[in-house]
Design a protein around this motif. Structure first.
Motif, PDB file in Angstrom:
ATOM      1  N   LEU A 142       6.002 -24.914 -10.988  1.00 56.24           N
ATOM      2  CA  LEU A 142       7.359 -24.480 -10.656  1.00 56.24           C
ATOM      3  C   LEU A 142       8.047 -23.855 -11.861  1.00 56.24           C
ATOM      4  O   LEU A 142       8.768 -22.862 -11.744  1.00 56.24           O
ATOM      5  N   SER A 143       7.820 -24.437 -13.037  1.00 57.49           N
ATOM      6  CA  SER A 143       8.445 -23.904 -14.263  1.00 57.49           C
ATOM      7  C   SER A 143       7.964 -22.493 -14.545  1.00 57.49           C
ATOM      8  O   SER A 143       8.749 -21.624 -14.938  1.00 57.49           O
ATOM      9  N   LEU A 144       6.652 -22.251 -14.325  1.00 54.16           N
ATOM     10  CA  LEU A 144       6.111 -20.916 -14.551  1.00 54.16           C
ATOM     11  C   LEU A 144       6.717 -19.920 -13.567  1.00 54.16           C
ATOM     12  O   LEU A 144       7.104 -18.812 -13.959  1.00 54.16           O
ATOM     13  N   TYR A 145       6.811 -20.294 -12.301  1.00 59.50           N
ATOM     14  CA  TYR A 145       7.445 -19.415 -11.314  1.00 59.50           C
ATOM     15  C   TYR A 145       8.858 -19.035 -11.771  1.00 59.50           C
ATOM     16  O   TYR A 145       9.254 -17.874 -11.733  1.00 59.50           O
ATOM     17  N   GLN A 146       9.610 -20.055 -12.176  1.00 57.15           N
ATOM     18  CA  GLN A 146      11.010 -19.851 -12.523  1.00 57.15           C
ATOM     19  C   GLN A 146      11.155 -18.956 -13.751  1.00 57.15           C
ATOM     20  O   GLN A 146      11.963 -18.015 -13.757  1.00 57.15           O
ATOM     21  N   LEU A 147      10.359 -19.218 -14.776  1.00 60.06           N
ATOM     22  CA  LEU A 147      10.441 -18.423 -16.005  1.00 60.06           C
ATOM     23  C   LEU A 147      10.058 -16.964 -15.753  1.00 60.06           C
ATOM     24  O   LEU A 147      10.731 -16.035 -16.211  1.00 60.06           O
ATOM     25  N   GLU A 148       8.963 -16.758 -15.012  1.00 60.35           N
ATOM     26  CA  GLU A 148       8.502 -15.399 -14.750  1.00 60.35           C
ATOM     27  C   GLU A 148       9.461 -14.655 -13.822  1.00 60.35           C
ATOM     28  O   GLU A 148       9.671 -13.455 -13.973  1.00 60.35           O
ATOM     29  N   LYS A 149      10.043 -15.350 -12.866  1.00 58.21           N
ATOM     30  CA  LYS A 149      11.014 -14.725 -11.967  1.00 58.21           C
ATOM     31  C   LYS A 149      12.242 -14.271 -12.755  1.00 58.21           C
ATOM     32  O   LYS A 149      12.747 -13.153 -12.571  1.00 58.21           O
ATOM     33  N   GLN A 150      12.722 -15.119 -13.657  1.00 55.98           N
ATOM     34  CA  GLN A 150      13.883 -14.763 -14.476  1.00 55.98           C
ATOM     35  C   GLN A 150      13.563 -13.610 -15.426  1.00 55.98           C
ATOM     36  O   GLN A 150      14.388 -12.724 -15.661  1.00 55.98           O
ATOM     37  N   ARG A 151      12.350 -13.611 -15.940  1.00 56.16           N
ATOM     38  CA  ARG A 151      11.966 -12.604 -16.940  1.00 56.16           C
ATOM     39  C   ARG A 151      11.693 -11.244 -16.308  1.00 56.16           C
ATOM     40  O   ARG A 151      12.068 -10.211 -16.862  1.00 56.16           O
ATOM     41  N   ARG A 158       0.826  -1.208   0.000  1.00 55.50           N
ATOM     42  CA  ARG A 158       0.000   0.000   0.000  1.00 55.50           C
ATOM     43  C   ARG A 158       0.859   1.257   0.000  1.00 55.50           C
ATOM     44  O   ARG A 158       0.472   2.292  -0.531  1.00 55.50           O
ATOM     45  N   LEU A 159       2.049   1.171   0.630  1.00 55.61           N
ATOM     46  CA  LEU A 159       2.913   2.340   0.715  1.00 55.61           C
ATOM     47  C   LEU A 159       3.654   2.585  -0.591  1.00 55.61           C
ATOM     48  O   LEU A 159       4.154   3.676  -0.829  1.00 55.61           O
ATOM     49  N   CYS A 160       3.754   1.553  -1.401  1.00 53.75           N
ATOM     50  CA  CYS A 160       4.388   1.715  -2.707  1.00 53.75           C
ATOM     51  C   CYS A 160       3.283   1.603  -3.757  1.00 53.75           C
ATOM     52  O   CYS A 160       2.726   0.528  -3.959  1.00 53.75           O
ATOM     53  N   GLU A 161       2.943   2.688  -4.403  1.00 47.80           N
ATOM     54  CA  GLU A 161       1.761   2.734  -5.253  1.00 47.80           C
ATOM     55  C   GLU A 161       1.757   1.662  -6.338  1.00 47.80           C
ATOM     56  O   GLU A 161       0.708   1.237  -6.801  1.00 47.80           O
ATOM     57  N   ARG A 162       2.927   1.216  -6.747  1.00 47.04           N
ATOM     58  CA  ARG A 162       2.992   0.271  -7.859  1.00 47.04           C
ATOM     59  C   ARG A 162       3.048  -1.182  -7.397  1.00 47.04           C
ATOM     60  O   ARG A 162       3.012  -2.088  -8.218  1.00 47.04           O
ATOM     61  N   SER A 163       3.181  -1.414  -6.085  1.00 45.71           N
ATOM     62  CA  SER A 163       3.381  -2.782  -5.611  1.00 45.71           C
ATOM     63  C   SER A 163       2.063  -3.492  -5.323  1.00 45.71           C
ATOM     64  O   SER A 163       1.147  -2.915  -4.742  1.00 45.71           O
ATOM     65  N   ILE A 164       2.002  -4.746  -5.711  1.00 41.58           N
ATOM     66  CA  ILE A 164       0.852  -5.602  -5.449  1.00 41.58           C
ATOM     67  C   ILE A 164       1.368  -6.940  -4.928  1.00 41.58           C
ATOM     68  O   ILE A 164       2.405  -7.435  -5.383  1.00 41.58           O
ATOM     69  N   VAL A 165       0.670  -7.502  -3.953  1.00 40.25           N
ATOM     70  CA  VAL A 165       0.973  -8.853  -3.498  1.00 40.25           C
ATOM     71  C   VAL A 165       0.060  -9.816  -4.247  1.00 40.25           C
ATOM     72  O   VAL A 165      -1.159  -9.753  -4.123  1.00 40.25           O
ATOM     73  N   TYR A 166       0.661 -10.681  -5.041  1.00 44.58           N
ATOM     74  CA  TYR A 166      -0.092 -11.724  -5.747  1.00 44.58           C
ATOM     75  C   TYR A 166      -0.004 -13.006  -4.919  1.00 44.58           C
ATOM     76  O   TYR A 166       1.090 -13.447  -4.552  1.00 44.58           O
ATOM     77  N   VAL A 167      -1.149 -13.592  -4.619  1.00 39.56           N
ATOM     78  CA  VAL A 167      -1.191 -14.802  -3.807  1.00 39.56           C
ATOM     79  C   VAL A 167      -1.669 -15.951  -4.685  1.00 39.56           C
ATOM     80  O   VAL A 167      -2.809 -15.952  -5.165  1.00 39.56           O
ATOM     81  N   ASP A 168      -0.795 -16.902  -4.930  1.00 40.03           N
ATOM     82  CA  ASP A 168      -1.149 -18.031  -5.786  1.00 40.03           C
ATOM     83  C   ASP A 168      -1.889 -19.089  -4.963  1.00 40.03           C
ATOM     84  O   ASP A 168      -1.311 -19.736  -4.092  1.00 40.03           O
ATOM     85  N   LEU A 213      -2.757 -11.903 -15.841  1.00 39.97           N
ATOM     86  CA  LEU A 213      -2.114 -10.878 -15.043  1.00 39.97           C
ATOM     87  C   LEU A 213      -0.681 -10.644 -15.487  1.00 39.97           C
ATOM     88  O   LEU A 213       0.007 -11.561 -15.938  1.00 39.97           O
ATOM     89  N   SER A 214      -0.253  -9.426 -15.322  1.00 38.84           N
ATOM     90  CA  SER A 214       1.128  -9.067 -15.632  1.00 38.84           C
ATOM     91  C   SER A 214       1.799  -8.602 -14.350  1.00 38.84           C
ATOM     92  O   SER A 214       1.527  -7.512 -13.852  1.00 38.84           O
ATOM     93  N   ILE A 215       2.655  -9.434 -13.792  1.00 41.80           N
ATOM     94  CA  ILE A 215       3.339  -9.103 -12.541  1.00 41.80           C
ATOM     95  C   ILE A 215       4.501  -8.169 -12.836  1.00 41.80           C
ATOM     96  O   ILE A 215       5.267  -8.386 -13.775  1.00 41.80           O
ATOM     97  N   ASP A 216       4.633  -7.134 -12.013  1.00 46.64           N
ATOM     98  CA  ASP A 216       5.647  -6.107 -12.221  1.00 46.64           C
ATOM     99  C   ASP A 216       6.891  -6.383 -11.364  1.00 46.64           C
ATOM    100  O   ASP A 216       6.848  -7.159 -10.411  1.00 46.64           O
TER     101      ASP A 216
END
Length: 359
Positions: free
Chosen positions: A162-171, A39-49, A141-144
């Motif tokens: 797990l593969s999706l987590y890894q690819l998106e984290k790297q990207r 909330r303190l960072c206007e651009r930050s969102i917590v995504y809960v899988d 969704l597009s995680i920032d």
């Protein structure tokens, strides 16, 4: 900004999540801390899988184990003022498309209420199906970079996940925190199903490349994951291995003062005939070590003099799990001999509350 230190946050500056919290606040404080930070960072969102939470209710209607923790996390999360800033978004992984899909908050709230109200399995299953179907048609969704991904469930269940987590984290490079329940399949493979140890090793090897920190359900589990990562050459600050204590939800537990037991426990209360009892609450399976407790209790029973006060009854409350046939047979044989040892399955929260209060 960091809500505790006032320091600017960067995508790759993991931090310790403060343990400070107001009295009586439920101990899922890490999630609420992440929400406040977002909330303190206007651009930050917590995504809960919550993928495995939704899939769980396609076939079941009562929370247990891991899903009970995830359920409590959502039930007690600090969602105030979300209309001003959508700090939390629940999502599901869609590995076949390489995306995260949005979960309807309204449908999710309905599912949580339905589970809390102990609605019929059909109603709960149908809600889970509707959530699953709608998530497939929602925009992905597009995680920032500044966002946070929280993985509260069991990531070892799906290689594609797990593969999706890894690819998106790297990207993208978002921050990621994962809940660690235990490493028993790695540390004590003899207590688990064949092959599960290899599944866990592979999972946590990949997670080590994805997460910025772990939130464990006990100090023991926190120490276990830290030692495991050091053994495989992963070095993190100790502050990245935090934990909460399960069951520390003061606002949820209504300690009964009534001597009247719930109707479901009538038969049990008649059998113990006013005896005190020792209570063990967990799924009944080898890794929970019920065998050792039963042996210890039997040794105590042999030492009790006939003129002494009787030994308390031993009560196992929990679902009978895999590979427990031998233990269950032993308990039934003891019961046939008049020994006070019991298994109570399918206990409601009201029954558990009464048992905890009276044990």
């Amino acid at each position: 900004m960091n809500s505790h230190s006032g320091q600017a946050l960067t995508p790759h500056s993991p931090r310790s999540l403060s343990l400070a919290r107001p009295p009586q606040q439920p101990d899922i404080i890490y999630f609420n801390d992440l929400i406040r930070e977002a909330r303190l960072c206007e651009r930050s969102i917590v995504y809960v899988d919550i993928t495995d939470y939704i899939l769980f209710f396609l076939y079941r209607c009562h929370v247990s184990g891991i899903q009970r923790v995830v359920h409590s996390l959502m039930k007690y999360a600090d969602f105030s003022n979300l209309s001003d800033h959508p700090s939390v978004i629940y999502c599901m992984t869609a590995p076949e498309t390489g995306c995260f899909a949005h979960v309807s908050p309204c449908l999710l709230a309905s599912l949580i209420d339905s589970v809390e109200s102990q609605d019929s399995s059909v109603a709960i299953n149908d809600l889970a199906k509707e959530i699953l179907e709608q998530s497939h048609f929602k925009q992905y969704l597009s995680i920032d970079t500044l966002d946070i991904l929280l993985i509260p469930g069991g990531p070892w269940a799906s290689v594609l996940q797990l593969s999706l987590y890894q690819l998106e984290k790297q990207r993208i490079g978002f921050r990621c925190y994962c809940v660690c329940y235990d490493l028993i399949p790695i540390d004590y493979p003899e207590f688990c199903a064949t092959g599960l140890s290899n599944v866990f090793r592979s999972c946590y090897r990949r997670l080590s490349q994805i997460v910025d920190g772990y939130i464990s359900i006990s100090n023991y589990s926190s120490t276990s994951i830290a030692l495991h990562e050091r053994r495989v050459g992963i070095t993190r600050a100790q502050s990245m291995y935090e934990y909460w204590r399960l069951g520390d939800y003061d606002c949820d537990i209504v300690h009964t003062t009534s001597a009247q037991h719930p109707p479901e426990l009538t038969s049990f209360c008649k059998k113990i005939k006013g005896l005190e009892f020792v209570l063990v609450v967990s799924t009944i399976e080898p890794r929970k070590n019920h065998h050792s407790l039963l042996r210890a209790w039997r040794l105590l029973l042999q030492k009790v003099d006939i003129s002494s006060s009787p030994l308390p009854a031993l009560v196992f409350a929990g679902k009978i799990g895999w590979n427990s046939e031998n233990l269950v047979d032993q308990i039934h044989s003891l019961q046939d001999s008049g020994v006070h040892v019991y298994i109570l399955e399918g206990m409601s929260d009201a029954c558990l509350d009464w048992l905890y209060s009276k044990c």
